[in-house]
Design a protein around this motif. Structure first.
Motif, PDB file in Angstrom:
ATOM      1  N   ALA A 181      26.309 -20.003  20.538  1.00  0.00           N
ATOM      2  CA  ALA A 181      26.664 -19.028  19.502  1.00  0.00           C
ATOM      3  C   ALA A 181      25.521 -18.880  18.504  1.00  0.00           C
ATOM      4  O   ALA A 181      24.823 -19.854  18.201  1.00  0.00           O
ATOM      5  CB  ALA A 181      27.932 -19.471  18.786  1.00  0.00           C
ATOM      6  N   ASP A 182      25.353 -17.663  18.015  1.00  0.00           N
ATOM      7  CA  ASP A 182      24.353 -17.420  16.986  1.00  0.00           C
ATOM      8  C   ASP A 182      24.728 -18.252  15.756  1.00  0.00           C
ATOM      9  O   ASP A 182      25.889 -18.323  15.385  1.00  0.00           O
ATOM     10  CB  ASP A 182      24.347 -15.929  16.638  1.00  0.00           C
ATOM     11  CG  ASP A 182      23.093 -15.559  15.867  1.00  0.00           C
ATOM     12  OD1 ASP A 182      22.175 -16.396  15.794  1.00  0.00           O
ATOM     13  OD2 ASP A 182      23.040 -14.440  15.343  1.00  0.00           O
TER      14      ASP A 182
ATOM     15  N   VAL B 290      24.084 -21.615  15.482  1.00  0.00           N
ATOM     16  CA  VAL B 290      23.710 -22.981  15.849  1.00  0.00           C
ATOM     17  C   VAL B 290      22.293 -22.897  16.436  1.00  0.00           C
ATOM     18  O   VAL B 290      21.915 -21.862  16.970  1.00  0.00           O
ATOM     19  CB  VAL B 290      24.722 -23.637  16.830  1.00  0.00           C
ATOM     20  CG1 VAL B 290      26.079 -23.726  16.191  1.00  0.00           C
ATOM     21  CG2 VAL B 290      24.818 -22.879  18.131  1.00  0.00           C
TER      22      VAL B 290
ATOM     23  N   ASP C  53      28.240 -27.871  25.851  1.00  0.00           N
ATOM     24  CA  ASP C  53      29.379 -27.121  26.385  1.00  0.00           C
ATOM     25  C   ASP C  53      28.901 -26.024  27.333  1.00  0.00           C
ATOM     26  O   ASP C  53      29.579 -25.703  28.312  1.00  0.00           O
ATOM     27  CB  ASP C  53      30.207 -26.513  25.242  1.00  0.00           C
ATOM     28  CG  ASP C  53      31.081 -27.542  24.538  1.00  0.00           C
ATOM     29  OD1 ASP C  53      31.407 -28.554  25.181  1.00  0.00           O
ATOM     30  OD2 ASP C  53      31.417 -27.339  23.371  1.00  0.00           O
TER      31      ASP C  53
ATOM     32  N   VAL D 136      26.950 -17.734  30.032  1.00  0.00           N
ATOM     33  CA  VAL D 136      27.400 -18.471  28.846  1.00  0.00           C
ATOM     34  C   VAL D 136      26.179 -18.878  28.036  1.00  0.00           C
ATOM     35  O   VAL D 136      25.187 -19.360  28.596  1.00  0.00           O
ATOM     36  CB  VAL D 136      28.220 -19.724  29.257  1.00  0.00           C
ATOM     37  CG1 VAL D 136      28.603 -20.537  28.043  1.00  0.00           C
ATOM     38  CG2 VAL D 136      29.463 -19.308  30.015  1.00  0.00           C
TER      39      VAL D 136
ATOM     40  N   LYS E 258      29.829 -25.916  31.445  1.00  0.00           N
ATOM     41  CA  LYS E 258      30.455 -24.753  32.098  1.00  0.00           C
ATOM     42  C   LYS E 258      29.651 -24.287  33.302  1.00  0.00           C
ATOM     43  O   LYS E 258      30.209 -23.738  34.241  1.00  0.00           O
ATOM     44  CB  LYS E 258      30.672 -23.639  31.087  1.00  0.00           C
ATOM     45  CG  LYS E 258      31.836 -24.004  30.169  1.00  0.00           C
ATOM     46  CD  LYS E 258      32.224 -22.933  29.211  1.00  0.00           C
ATOM     47  CE  LYS E 258      33.564 -23.282  28.563  1.00  0.00           C
ATOM     48  NZ  LYS E 258      33.481 -24.375  27.593  1.00  0.00           N
TER      49      LYS E 258
ATOM     50  N   VAL F 147      30.000 -14.151  28.448  1.00  0.00           N
ATOM     51  CA  VAL F 147      31.463 -14.245  28.451  1.00  0.00           C
ATOM     52  C   VAL F 147      31.926 -15.321  27.465  1.00  0.00           C
ATOM     53  O   VAL F 147      33.103 -15.410  27.146  1.00  0.00           O
ATOM     54  CB  VAL F 147      32.035 -14.574  29.851  1.00  0.00           C
ATOM     55  CG1 VAL F 147      31.827 -13.407  30.796  1.00  0.00           C
ATOM     56  CG2 VAL F 147      31.417 -15.837  30.416  1.00  0.00           C
ATOM     57  N   SER F 148      30.983 -16.143  26.992  1.00  0.00           N
ATOM     58  CA  SER F 148      31.354 -17.184  26.045  1.00  0.00           C
ATOM     59  C   SER F 148      30.129 -17.596  25.239  1.00  0.00           C
ATOM     60  O   SER F 148      29.022 -17.671  25.768  1.00  0.00           O
ATOM     61  CB  SER F 148      31.938 -18.394  26.781  1.00  0.00           C
ATOM     62  OG  SER F 148      32.394 -19.353  25.859  1.00  0.00           O
ATOM     63  N   GLU F 149      30.343 -17.831  23.927  1.00  0.00           N
ATOM     64  CA  GLU F 149      29.272 -18.310  23.053  1.00  0.00           C
ATOM     65  C   GLU F 149      29.707 -19.658  22.492  1.00  0.00           C
ATOM     66  O   GLU F 149      30.564 -19.727  21.621  1.00  0.00           O
ATOM     67  CB  GLU F 149      29.026 -17.310  21.917  1.00  0.00           C
ATOM     68  CG  GLU F 149      28.561 -15.958  22.415  1.00  0.00           C
ATOM     69  CD  GLU F 149      28.639 -14.887  21.343  1.00  0.00           C
ATOM     70  OE1 GLU F 149      28.133 -13.786  21.578  1.00  0.00           O
ATOM     71  OE2 GLU F 149      29.218 -15.152  20.266  1.00  0.00           O
ATOM     72  N   GLU F 150      29.113 -20.717  23.006  1.00  0.00           N
ATOM     73  CA  GLU F 150      29.575 -22.064  22.691  1.00  0.00           C
ATOM     74  C   GLU F 150      28.918 -22.599  21.418  1.00  0.00           C
ATOM     75  O   GLU F 150      27.820 -22.199  21.058  1.00  0.00           O
ATOM     76  CB  GLU F 150      29.254 -23.003  23.851  1.00  0.00           C
ATOM     77  CG  GLU F 150      29.769 -22.527  25.194  1.00  0.00           C
ATOM     78  CD  GLU F 150      31.278 -22.674  25.333  1.00  0.00           C
ATOM     79  OE1 GLU F 150      31.859 -23.491  24.606  1.00  0.00           O
ATOM     80  OE2 GLU F 150      31.867 -21.973  26.163  1.00  0.00           O
ATOM     81  N   THR F 151      29.616 -23.540  20.773  1.00  0.00           N
ATOM     82  CA  THR F 151      29.087 -24.150  19.562  1.00  0.00           C
ATOM     83  C   THR F 151      28.077 -25.240  19.889  1.00  0.00           C
ATOM     84  O   THR F 151      27.185 -25.529  19.112  1.00  0.00           O
ATOM     85  CB  THR F 151      30.246 -24.734  18.727  1.00  0.00           C
ATOM     86  OG1 THR F 151      31.152 -23.674  18.459  1.00  0.00           O
ATOM     87  CG2 THR F 151      29.774 -25.302  17.413  1.00  0.00           C
ATOM     88  N   LYS F 152      28.238 -25.859  21.049  1.00  0.00           N
ATOM     89  CA  LYS F 152      27.327 -26.946  21.419  1.00  0.00           C
ATOM     90  C   LYS F 152      26.651 -26.625  22.744  1.00  0.00           C
ATOM     91  O   LYS F 152      27.291 -26.141  23.682  1.00  0.00           O
ATOM     92  CB  LYS F 152      28.110 -28.264  21.557  1.00  0.00           C
ATOM     93  CG  LYS F 152      28.515 -28.846  20.228  1.00  0.00           C
ATOM     94  CD  LYS F 152      28.978 -30.283  20.416  1.00  0.00           C
ATOM     95  CE  LYS F 152      28.940 -31.096  19.154  1.00  0.00           C
ATOM     96  NZ  LYS F 152      29.625 -30.566  18.027  1.00  0.00           N
TER      97      LYS F 152
END
Lengths: 263, 248
Positions: free
Chosen positions: B138-139, B141, B169, B135, B173, B161-166
């Motif tokens: 996200a590009d 931020v 987060d 994890v 995970k 598997v996931s691109e988080e905003t913060k």
């Protein structure tokens, strides 16, 4: 029946309430970059988010109908402590703060938990999949269907089902031909409400399912991300979300009206 | 509150109770808008600042740097702006929201974290990640832009598997074991404590994030704001920031 007139002063707070609700939505419409709107919405990220949202919401609504409808039927017949308990259980996810719903799902179905571990060893790994999005959405959306249908079933006074059974119809036939058609409008509006709630689902998804374009990043999650990156795109996507929600609410109101007309 | 009272009591004996006796209403309040990753270190510095600056108090608003910028351009009453990256501060300067030149007061670098015990046997940004759940941010931020830059420098392609905003987060995970590995700032790894293990990433210093601090043009307390910035960039600030894992 003619109802007595309302006192005139009611109009003042009523107008204030209407303005209060309308202003934020109108402000957003004013702020929308209309000229760039098609370009902003045509990006792969935006289209993926919209497509994923619609697909998952259709699935969520289907699961809610398949599982929620039987629950509503059972609860509507239930009496006593267990039925009250069941009704509370079916209502609580509606009022949970979104992040709490996500945390609850995480501690129940997370990879490190007993249930999540058992599922994973059976080859079902929910973490970071589209299925996890549907699980999160169903958890918060199904209660709307259950509550709406259960309420309609309990307030249905006419004992058509009793008559049908007396005439020799089997339980499944009574359910299919009499009970369900009677509450069809409630099923329709409950399904629309579930769909709308699933469409707006955010907290449980981001906590439980993650955020990846095309897999788990639904429209609200894309809006949340774009808010940090490009406000114009975030507002353009918000308008799409508001438009779909408004259409669903309008459809629900229509169904509600047809339901109140005696047939 | 108890900490502050304690600090006041200690100070009172030295400073003849000048500052601590000042009622809150008579204090000059400095409103600091700071990046979320500065939360714990700035909260600590705020207490120290109030103790050493009688008559001044600090109020914080912590959020993502881009959100802070949005709020500032919408007229938020900030006396100090501290961002977690240079581009956000540059946007504020371009929009004429900042008076003087911003100061770099800290840096942060990325690291890889895995859940305690490293159950998936991750060894770094290598083949050990194949089929594992990574994890990242996200590009777009700050931490995501740094992650993309670092991956580019190393010539690796990440399959998260996931691109988080913060970044928090991402941390959550990995802490809960949902993810097998995550890329976060070293300060986040330190804040997670025993819940995670760190795996340093080579050349992480080349994708460094600069933290900048400045006084907005709309500040109502520019003098007190300058004092706070002086405090953060001074020896107390440097100590607290280094304790939290930030670079100088």
């Amino acid at each position: 029946m003619i109802r007595p007139a309302l006192p005139r002063w009611v109009a003042v707070p009523a107008a204030a309430a209407a303005v209060f609700l309308a202003v934020p939505l109108l402000a957003m419409l004013v702020r929308v970059p209309w000229v760039r709107l098609p370009a902003l919405l045509a990006t792969p990220a935006a289209l993926d988010a919209l497509g994923l949202s619609l697909r998952t919401c259709v699935l969520t609504t289907a699961v809610s109908l398949v599982l929620g409808l039987p629950l509503a039927l059972v609860l509507s017949r239930g009496r006593g402590r267990w039925a009250s308990f069941g009704r509370i259980l079916a209502t609580v996810p509606m009022v949970l703060p979104p992040v709490v719903a996500g945390l609850a799902l995480l501690v129940a179905l997370g990879r490190r938990t007993w249930l999540g571990g058992t599922l994973a060893s059976a080859g079902i790994d929910l973490a970071f999949t589209t299925a996890a999005v549907v699980v999160a959405q169903t958890f918060v959306a199904m209660p709307y269907l259950v509550v709406s249908v259960e309420g309609a079933l309990r307030s249905a006074r006419d004992r058509y089902d009793v008559v049908a059974a007396t005439l020799g119809a089997r339980p499944t036939t009574v359910l299919r031909r009499v009970t369900l058609p009677l509450v069809a409008p409630a099923i329709g509006s409950g399904a629309a409400l579930s769909f709308a709630r699933a469409l707006g689902e955010f907290g449980a998804t981001i906590t439980f399912a993650g955020s990846l374009q095309g897999t788990t990043r639904t429209l609200p999650l894309e809006i949340y991300l774009q808010r940090e990156v490009d406000t114009d795109t975030a507002i353009a996507l918000s308008v799409v979300l508001v438009a779909i929600a408004a259409l669903l609410v309008a459809a629900t109101a229509r169904l509600g009206r047809t339901g109140s007309v005696p047939s | 509150m108890r900490l502050r009272a304690g600090a006041c009591a200690a100070l009172a004996s030295v400073l003849l109770a000048t500052g601590c006796a000042t009622p809150a209403s008579q204090r000059t309040e400095v409103v600091v808008y700071a990046a979320a990753s500065l939360n714990s270190v700035f909260t600590r510095l705020g207490t120290e600042f109030e103790a050493s600056h009688p008559g001044l108090s600090v109020k914080f608003s912590f959020d993502g740097s881009a959100t802070l910028l949005d709020q500032l351009s919408a007229g938020a009453p900030a006396d100090v702006l501290a961002t977690a990256d240079e581009p956000t501060m540059a946007k504020a300067v371009t929009a004429h929201l900042i008076g003087g030149a911003p100061t770099v007061f800290a840096t942060n670098v990325l690291t890889m974290i895995v859940p305690a015990g490293n159950p998936a046997g991750i060894t770094g940004l290598d083949r050990s990640l194949e089929g594992r759940k990574l994890v990242v941010c996200a590009d777009g931020v700050p931490c995501g832009s740094a992650t993309r830059k670092l991956a580019g420098l190393l010539g690796v392609t990440l399959h998260p598997v996931s691109e988080e905003t913060k970044v928090t987060d991402v941390r959550a995970k990995v802490e809960t074991g949902q993810a097998d590995a995550g890329i976060v700032y070293v300060t986040d790894a330190r804040a997670s404590g025993d819940a995670v293990e760190s795996i340093p990433i080579a050349h992480a210093d080349q994708a460094r994030n600069d933290y900048l601090i400045a006084v907005p043009t709309s500040a109502t307390q520019p003098v007190a704001a300058a004092q706070f910035i002086e405090f953060v960039t001074g020896s107390s600030g440097r100590t607290a920031l280094a304790d939290a894992g930030f670079g100088g």
